[in-house]
Design a protein around this motif. Structure first.
Motif, PDB file in Angstrom:
ATOM      1  N   GLY A   1       0.822  -1.211   0.000  1.00 33.21           N
ATOM      2  CA  GLY A   1       0.000   0.000   0.000  1.00 33.21           C
ATOM      3  C   GLY A   1       0.854   1.258   0.000  1.00 33.21           C
ATOM      4  O   GLY A   1       0.533   2.242  -0.659  1.00 33.21           O
ATOM      5  N   TYR A   2       1.954   1.204   0.735  1.00 35.10           N
ATOM      6  CA  TYR A   2       2.879   2.344   0.757  1.00 35.10           C
ATOM      7  C   TYR A   2       3.472   2.579  -0.624  1.00 35.10           C
ATOM      8  O   TYR A   2       3.495   3.711  -1.120  1.00 35.10           O
ATOM      9  CB  TYR A   2       3.993   2.092   1.778  1.00 35.10           C
ATOM     10  CG  TYR A   2       5.180   3.001   1.614  1.00 35.10           C
ATOM     11  CD1 TYR A   2       5.080   4.357   1.931  1.00 35.10           C
ATOM     12  CD2 TYR A   2       6.395   2.519   1.145  1.00 35.10           C
ATOM     13  CE1 TYR A   2       6.167   5.203   1.781  1.00 35.10           C
ATOM     14  CE2 TYR A   2       7.482   3.352   0.996  1.00 35.10           C
ATOM     15  CZ  TYR A   2       7.371   4.698   1.313  1.00 35.10           C
ATOM     16  OH  TYR A   2       8.443   5.530   1.151  1.00 35.10           O
ATOM     17  N   ARG A   3       3.952   1.528  -1.272  1.00 39.16           N
ATOM     18  CA  ARG A   3       4.568   1.678  -2.593  1.00 39.16           C
ATOM     19  C   ARG A   3       3.557   2.119  -3.649  1.00 39.16           C
ATOM     20  O   ARG A   3       3.849   2.942  -4.501  1.00 39.16           O
ATOM     21  CB  ARG A   3       5.214   0.371  -3.032  1.00 39.16           C
ATOM     22  CG  ARG A   3       6.527   0.117  -2.354  1.00 39.16           C
ATOM     23  CD  ARG A   3       7.336  -0.945  -3.041  1.00 39.16           C
ATOM     24  NE  ARG A   3       6.513  -1.948  -3.667  1.00 39.16           N
ATOM     25  CZ  ARG A   3       6.719  -3.244  -3.625  1.00 39.16           C
ATOM     26  NH1 ARG A   3       7.734  -3.716  -2.966  1.00 39.16           N
ATOM     27  NH2 ARG A   3       5.922  -4.089  -4.224  1.00 39.16           N
ATOM     28  N   ARG A   4       2.346   1.550  -3.583  1.00 38.51           N
ATOM     29  CA  ARG A   4       1.341   1.834  -4.593  1.00 38.51           C
ATOM     30  C   ARG A   4       0.820   3.268  -4.476  1.00 38.51           C
ATOM     31  O   ARG A   4       0.661   3.967  -5.475  1.00 38.51           O
ATOM     32  CB  ARG A   4       0.185   0.839  -4.471  1.00 38.51           C
ATOM     33  CG  ARG A   4      -0.904   1.018  -5.502  1.00 38.51           C
ATOM     34  CD  ARG A   4      -1.996  -0.043  -5.416  1.00 38.51           C
ATOM     35  NE  ARG A   4      -2.444  -0.301  -4.062  1.00 38.51           N
ATOM     36  CZ  ARG A   4      -2.235  -1.448  -3.399  1.00 38.51           C
ATOM     37  NH1 ARG A   4      -1.577  -2.432  -3.959  1.00 38.51           N
ATOM     38  NH2 ARG A   4      -2.687  -1.606  -2.177  1.00 38.51           N
ATOM     39  N   ASN A   5       0.549   3.721  -3.254  1.00 38.42           N
ATOM     40  CA  ASN A   5      -0.099   5.015  -3.052  1.00 38.42           C
ATOM     41  C   ASN A   5       0.831   6.080  -2.481  1.00 38.42           C
ATOM     42  O   ASN A   5       0.388   7.201  -2.232  1.00 38.42           O
ATOM     43  CB  ASN A   5      -1.291   4.863  -2.104  1.00 38.42           C
ATOM     44  CG  ASN A   5      -2.308   3.892  -2.641  1.00 38.42           C
ATOM     45  OD1 ASN A   5      -2.599   3.885  -3.826  1.00 38.42           O
ATOM     46  ND2 ASN A   5      -2.851   3.059  -1.769  1.00 38.42           N
ATOM     47  N   GLU A   6       2.095   5.718  -2.248  1.00 37.34           N
ATOM     48  CA  GLU A   6       3.046   6.612  -1.608  1.00 37.34           C
ATOM     49  C   GLU A   6       2.465   7.172  -0.306  1.00 37.34           C
ATOM     50  O   GLU A   6       2.603   8.348   0.004  1.00 37.34           O
ATOM     51  CB  GLU A   6       3.477   7.721  -2.551  1.00 37.34           C
ATOM     52  CG  GLU A   6       4.221   7.202  -3.764  1.00 37.34           C
ATOM     53  CD  GLU A   6       4.633   8.302  -4.715  1.00 37.34           C
ATOM     54  OE1 GLU A   6       4.515   9.491  -4.367  1.00 37.34           O
ATOM     55  OE2 GLU A   6       5.070   7.962  -5.818  1.00 37.34           O
ATOM     56  N   SER A   7       1.793   6.310   0.447  1.00 36.48           N
ATOM     57  CA  SER A   7       1.143   6.685   1.693  1.00 36.48           C
ATOM     58  C   SER A   7       2.057   6.321   2.853  1.00 36.48           C
ATOM     59  O   SER A   7       2.209   5.148   3.199  1.00 36.48           O
ATOM     60  CB  SER A   7      -0.192   5.951   1.815  1.00 36.48           C
ATOM     61  OG  SER A   7      -0.746   6.131   3.088  1.00 36.48           O
TER      62      SER A   7
END
Length: 87
Positions: free
Chosen positions: A26-32
């Motif tokens: 999720g971090y990599r996909r959304n830069e969250s």
């Protein structure tokens, strides 16, 4: 009985690491950034949660020392998850 405990610990480790993996994805996909902290937090929670009697025997660590390490890992993991919610 020890075999069932071992299987339970493996299941717990697998689920915790799967949640951490999904957080990293999720971090990599959304830069969250909060998802990164969730992933890191669950890594700490997982390793703190799976430590137990079998780990005491395998490591040769004193039970009191292991308790302190386990509590520290769980507290650190909860801190990361809390930071992801409020940070």
């Amino acid at each position: 009985m020890e075999g069932m405990l071992f299987v339970g610990k493996l299941l717990t480790m697998g689920l915790g690491l799967l949640i951490a993996l999904r957080g990293f994805q999720g971090y990599r996909r959304n830069e969250s950034e909060p998802m990164l902290f969730v992933g890191v937090g669950f890594v700490f929670l997982t390793f703190g949660g799976i430590m137990g009697c079998s780990f005491i025997r395998a490591s040769g660590m004193a039970p009191g020392t292991l308790g302190v390490v386990q509590t520290g890992l769980v507290a650190t993991g909860m801190g990361f998850v809390l930071y992801s919610l409020y940070g």
